[in-house]
Design a protein around this motif. Structure first.
Motif, PDB file in Angstrom:
ATOM      1  N   VAL A   6      -3.726  60.620  91.372  1.00 47.50           N
ATOM      2  CA  VAL A   6      -3.460  61.983  91.852  1.00 47.50           C
ATOM      3  C   VAL A   6      -2.591  62.709  90.822  1.00 47.50           C
ATOM      4  O   VAL A   6      -1.615  62.146  90.312  1.00 47.50           O
ATOM      5  CB  VAL A   6      -2.731  61.922  93.221  1.00 47.50           C
ATOM      6  N   TRP A   7      -2.950  63.943  90.510  1.00 54.17           N
ATOM      7  CA  TRP A   7      -2.144  64.742  89.578  1.00 54.17           C
ATOM      8  C   TRP A   7      -0.937  65.310  90.313  1.00 54.17           C
ATOM      9  O   TRP A   7      -1.077  65.852  91.414  1.00 54.17           O
ATOM     10  CB  TRP A   7      -2.985  65.883  88.994  1.00 54.17           C
ATOM     11  N   VAL A   8       0.247  65.161  89.721  1.00 52.30           N
ATOM     12  CA  VAL A   8       1.449  65.758  90.321  1.00 52.30           C
ATOM     13  C   VAL A   8       2.176  66.596  89.265  1.00 52.30           C
ATOM     14  O   VAL A   8       2.144  66.270  88.075  1.00 52.30           O
ATOM     15  CB  VAL A   8       2.418  64.693  90.898  1.00 52.30           C
ATOM     16  N   GLU A   9       2.835  67.652  89.726  1.00 53.78           N
ATOM     17  CA  GLU A   9       3.567  68.523  88.792  1.00 53.78           C
ATOM     18  C   GLU A   9       4.998  67.994  88.613  1.00 53.78           C
ATOM     19  O   GLU A   9       5.445  67.094  89.334  1.00 53.78           O
ATOM     20  CB  GLU A   9       3.576  69.973  89.308  1.00 53.78           C
ATOM     21  N   ASP A  10       5.697  68.618  87.663  1.00 51.61           N
ATOM     22  CA  ASP A  10       7.013  68.116  87.262  1.00 51.61           C
ATOM     23  C   ASP A  10       8.028  68.076  88.412  1.00 51.61           C
ATOM     24  O   ASP A  10       8.862  67.168  88.473  1.00 51.61           O
ATOM     25  CB  ASP A  10       7.552  68.974  86.113  1.00 51.61           C
ATOM     26  N   ASP A  11       7.942  69.063  89.337  1.00 52.16           N
ATOM     27  CA  ASP A  11       8.954  69.064  90.413  1.00 52.16           C
ATOM     28  C   ASP A  11       8.850  67.775  91.253  1.00 52.16           C
ATOM     29  O   ASP A  11       9.859  67.172  91.624  1.00 52.16           O
ATOM     30  CB  ASP A  11       8.832  70.318  91.294  1.00 52.16           C
ATOM     31  N   VAL A  12       7.615  67.322  91.489  1.00 52.99           N
ATOM     32  CA  VAL A  12       7.431  66.078  92.250  1.00 52.99           C
ATOM     33  C   VAL A  12       7.967  64.896  91.439  1.00 52.99           C
ATOM     34  O   VAL A  12       8.672  64.015  91.952  1.00 52.99           O
ATOM     35  CB  VAL A  12       5.927  65.857  92.578  1.00 52.99           C
ATOM     36  N   ILE A  13       7.657  64.907  90.137  1.00 54.47           N
ATOM     37  CA  ILE A  13       8.084  63.790  89.268  1.00 54.47           C
ATOM     38  C   ILE A  13       9.609  63.697  89.227  1.00 54.47           C
ATOM     39  O   ILE A  13      10.191  62.615  89.343  1.00 54.47           O
ATOM     40  CB  ILE A  13       7.473  63.955  87.858  1.00 54.47           C
ATOM     41  N   GLN A  14      10.272  64.867  89.098  1.00 55.16           N
ATOM     42  CA  GLN A  14      11.745  64.851  89.029  1.00 55.16           C
ATOM     43  C   GLN A  14      12.347  64.338  90.337  1.00 55.16           C
ATOM     44  O   GLN A  14      13.370  63.654  90.336  1.00 55.16           O
ATOM     45  CB  GLN A  14      12.286  66.260  88.714  1.00 55.16           C
ATOM     46  N   THR A  15      11.674  64.638  91.465  1.00 51.05           N
ATOM     47  CA  THR A  15      12.194  64.153  92.756  1.00 51.05           C
ATOM     48  C   THR A  15      12.018  62.637  92.864  1.00 51.05           C
ATOM     49  O   THR A  15      12.908  61.925  93.344  1.00 51.05           O
ATOM     50  CB  THR A  15      11.420  64.822  93.924  1.00 51.05           C
ATOM     51  N   ARG A  16      10.844  62.153  92.396  1.00 46.76           N
ATOM     52  CA  ARG A  16      10.601  60.704  92.506  1.00 46.76           C
ATOM     53  C   ARG A  16      11.418  59.910  91.482  1.00 46.76           C
ATOM     54  O   ARG A  16      11.721  58.745  91.706  1.00 46.76           O
ATOM     55  CB  ARG A  16       9.097  60.392  92.290  1.00 46.76           C
ATOM     56  N   LEU A  17      11.708  60.561  90.323  1.00 46.50           N
ATOM     57  CA  LEU A  17      12.453  59.866  89.250  1.00 46.50           C
ATOM     58  C   LEU A  17      13.677  60.698  88.862  1.00 46.50           C
ATOM     59  O   LEU A  17      13.710  61.331  87.798  1.00 46.50           O
ATOM     60  CB  LEU A  17      11.561  59.672  88.021  1.00 46.50           C
ATOM     61  N   ALA A  57       3.289  35.230  96.637  1.00 46.68           N
ATOM     62  CA  ALA A  57       2.935  36.653  96.728  1.00 46.68           C
ATOM     63  C   ALA A  57       4.182  37.531  96.742  1.00 46.68           C
ATOM     64  O   ALA A  57       4.109  38.724  96.439  1.00 46.68           O
ATOM     65  CB  ALA A  57       2.108  36.896  97.986  1.00 46.68           C
ATOM     66  N   GLU A  58       5.337  36.941  97.071  1.00 41.92           N
ATOM     67  CA  GLU A  58       6.578  37.740  97.079  1.00 41.92           C
ATOM     68  C   GLU A  58       6.939  38.206  95.676  1.00 41.92           C
ATOM     69  O   GLU A  58       7.788  39.071  95.500  1.00 41.92           O
ATOM     70  CB  GLU A  58       7.717  36.912  97.688  1.00 41.92           C
ATOM     71  N   ASP A  59       6.306  37.627  94.658  1.00 41.96           N
ATOM     72  CA  ASP A  59       6.571  38.054  93.282  1.00 41.96           C
ATOM     73  C   ASP A  59       5.720  39.237  92.843  1.00 41.96           C
ATOM     74  O   ASP A  59       5.703  39.589  91.666  1.00 41.96           O
ATOM     75  CB  ASP A  59       6.396  36.866  92.333  1.00 41.96           C
ATOM     76  N   PHE A  60       4.995  39.824  93.774  1.00 44.35           N
ATOM     77  CA  PHE A  60       4.314  41.106  93.507  1.00 44.35           C
ATOM     78  C   PHE A  60       5.147  42.209  94.150  1.00 44.35           C
ATOM     79  O   PHE A  60       5.475  42.141  95.332  1.00 44.35           O
ATOM     80  CB  PHE A  60       2.893  41.077  94.093  1.00 44.35           C
ATOM     81  N   HIS A  61       5.486  43.231  93.342  1.00 49.25           N
ATOM     82  CA  HIS A  61       6.330  44.323  93.828  1.00 49.25           C
ATOM     83  C   HIS A  61       5.566  45.641  93.757  1.00 49.25           C
ATOM     84  O   HIS A  61       5.587  46.317  92.721  1.00 49.25           O
ATOM     85  CB  HIS A  61       7.596  44.435  92.965  1.00 49.25           C
ATOM     86  N   PRO A  62       4.871  46.009  94.826  1.00 50.47           N
ATOM     87  CA  PRO A  62       4.177  47.294  94.807  1.00 50.47           C
ATOM     88  C   PRO A  62       5.197  48.434  94.843  1.00 50.47           C
ATOM     89  O   PRO A  62       6.208  48.327  95.537  1.00 50.47           O
ATOM     90  CB  PRO A  62       3.332  47.279  96.091  1.00 50.47           C
ATOM     91  N   CYS A  63       4.968  49.465  94.057  1.00 48.90           N
ATOM     92  CA  CYS A  63       5.845  50.651  94.077  1.00 48.90           C
ATOM     93  C   CYS A  63       4.943  51.851  93.793  1.00 48.90           C
ATOM     94  O   CYS A  63       4.055  52.133  94.587  1.00 48.90           O
ATOM     95  CB  CYS A  63       6.986  50.509  93.078  1.00 48.90           C
ATOM     96  N   PHE A  64       5.120  52.509  92.693  1.00 48.49           N
ATOM     97  CA  PHE A  64       4.135  53.498  92.263  1.00 48.49           C
ATOM     98  C   PHE A  64       4.078  53.488  90.746  1.00 48.49           C
ATOM     99  O   PHE A  64       5.035  53.078  90.087  1.00 48.49           O
ATOM    100  CB  PHE A  64       4.427  54.897  92.826  1.00 48.49           C
ATOM    101  N   TYR A  65       2.921  53.848  90.226  1.00 49.95           N
ATOM    102  CA  TYR A  65       2.713  53.853  88.775  1.00 49.95           C
ATOM    103  C   TYR A  65       2.509  55.295  88.375  1.00 49.95           C
ATOM    104  O   TYR A  65       1.727  56.018  89.004  1.00 49.95           O
ATOM    105  CB  TYR A  65       1.468  53.029  88.422  1.00 49.95           C
ATOM    106  N   LEU A  66       3.239  55.720  87.352  1.00 54.77           N
ATOM    107  CA  LEU A  66       3.210  57.124  86.962  1.00 54.77           C
ATOM    108  C   LEU A  66       3.022  57.217  85.455  1.00 54.77           C
ATOM    109  O   LEU A  66       3.742  56.571  84.695  1.00 54.77           O
ATOM    110  CB  LEU A  66       4.562  57.738  87.365  1.00 54.77           C
TER     111      LEU A  66
END
Ligand SMILES: Cc1cc2nc3c(=O)[nH]c(=O)nc-3n(C[C@H](O)[C@H](O)[C@H](O)COP(=O)(O)OP(=O)(O)OC[C@H]3O[C@@H](n4cnc5c(N)ncnc54)[C@H](O)[C@@H]3O)c2cc1C
Length: 372
Positions: A119-130, A82-91
């Protein structure tokens, strides 16, 4: 009925077959899994490892959510694998207004249907996460906790856990034919005759051939070859799995820094001779899109590409359920998105075999839905 009557044979050692064998064995059933090549040799072992609820056909979401419950508690099922599963976020980002409209409409439709995971997110959130993203976006859809896994390790994990619970796993054992006599299935293989009261057909792109041999439904299953490329190692810049709304792309960066790029692009496959092609031309469109998102990818050398053999249904929804013949069950036709569903499918097929109610409805996946 003889003592064989309560035995189960699972055909196919991909994620669906191994998860099914595991859940059956865990509940005390006598299970033998038969694989013509090696465990995880085909789509289940060579896929992009995307563990996503994001972007699923709405009919598939309940099964995907049920599967995710298992992914989130995978350690208790398959231990260290199970350590070979890496939860993060999908965008999935919108790179134009058409993508934005599509994403907003999807978010509204899902909310109306009672689903809250996208969940819908705007560009400012996306730029912060990526922060390494090279372009502004028009917003995007995000699912927290989706991620990626090393596919062959997860399949092996289910196979090992099935064995630990008493299942037999037989590799290099081609199933030639399936016939029924006096309530017992006779499974003719390269390694001799097996008998069982119940057979579960998890034979991937080959499953319609198994069904035909058993005189079950004729399934409109077609084989294609989804493709992937992997780059050399680069500095870590991407903490998520990514796609682009209204485009086919799946993009992730492995822990060692390599980018894995693919998505919906597919080439030709011939399952009868275990062969799948790669089209560099088609793959290059995915690579260009990935490089548009992250200029770092434009600097990365592609070091390898591959494809796998996958079975597609006309509506791109799987077949999961009871066949026409008594004691025959099917789980196949995952149309390039079956890896994440695997644990949920295994649990549901084990429920069906044992006469129990699966935790989600399988109505959308009825095996007879193409039969007039
Ligand atoms: C390149 C690629 C990328 C993908 N990316 C993703 C992704 O990111 N996320 C996702 O969710 N899904 C993804 N998929 C799809 C996913 O891999 C498949 O939907 C899933 O693995 C199907 O599992 P399966 O067990 O049904 O089939 P398979 O893995 O094909 O297993 C079926 C097995 O049955 C065996 N078999 C067949 N006939 C016989 C016989 N006669 N006798 C004995 N054994 C037999 C075969 O040898 C095979 O091992 C991708 C697929 C590919 C190819």
């Amino acid at each position: 009925m003889s003592s064989q009557g309560n035995k189960v044979v699972v055909i196919g050692g991909g994620i669906q077959g191994c998860a099914t064998a595991f859940f059956l064995a865990k509940r005390g059933q006598k299970v033998t899994l038969i694989e013509k090549d090696r465990i995880g040799r085909h789509a289940s072992g060579v896929n992009a490892g995307g563990v996503r609820r994001l972007g699923r056909n709405i009919l598939e979401i309940p099964l995907s959510l049920a599967a995710m419950d298992i992914w989130q508690n995978l350690y208790q099922e398959i231990g260290e694998y199970a350590e070979d599963f890496h939860p993060c976020f999908y965008l999935k980002v919108a790179v134009d207004e058409a993508g934005r409209e599509l994403g907003l409409m999807r978010a509204a439709n899902l909310r109306e249907a009672g689903f809250t995971h996208e969940v819908w997110v705007e560009d400012d959130v996306i730029q912060t996460r990526l922060p390494h993203l090279s372009i502004p976006t028009h917003g995007g859809l995000i699912v927290e906790g989706d991620g990626w896994a090393t596919p062959w390790r997860i399949v092996q994990g289910f196979a090992n856990a099935a064995k630990k619970n008493g299942a037999k796993i037989i590799e290099d054992c081609y199933v030639n034919s399936l016939t029924q006599s006096q309530g017992l299935w006779q499974i003719q293989t390269l390694k001799g005759l097996f008998e069982a009261g119940t057979v579960v057909n998890c034979a991937g792109a080959w499953a319609a051939d198994i069904a035909r041999s058993a005189d079950d439904y004729i399934f409109p299953l077609e084989s294609f070859a989804p493709m992937l490329v992997v780059t050399e190692r680069r500095p870590k810049i991407l903490p998520a799995v990514m796609g682009v709304l209204s485009h086919t792309l799946s993009l992730k960066q492995l822990e060692n820094g390599q980018f894995v790029i693919g998505g919906g692009v597919r080439s030709k496959a011939n399952h009868l001779i275990n062969q799948s092609d790669v089209s560099l031309q088609k793959l290059s469109s995915s690579i260009k899109l990935a490089a548009k998102l992250f200029s770092e990818i434009g600097n990365a050398q592609v070091i390898r590409c591959w494809s796998g053999i996958e079975g597609y249904m006309p509506d791109e929804l799987p077949i999961i359920g009871r066949g026409r013949r008594n004691g025959l069950f099917h789980g196949f036709g995952f149309s390039a998105h079956g890896f994440q569903l695997g644990p949920g499918v295994g649990e549901a097929l084990a429920d069906l075999v044992m006469g129990q109610q699966p935790r989600v409805s399988l109505e959308a996946f009825r095996p007879d839905r193409f039969i007039n």
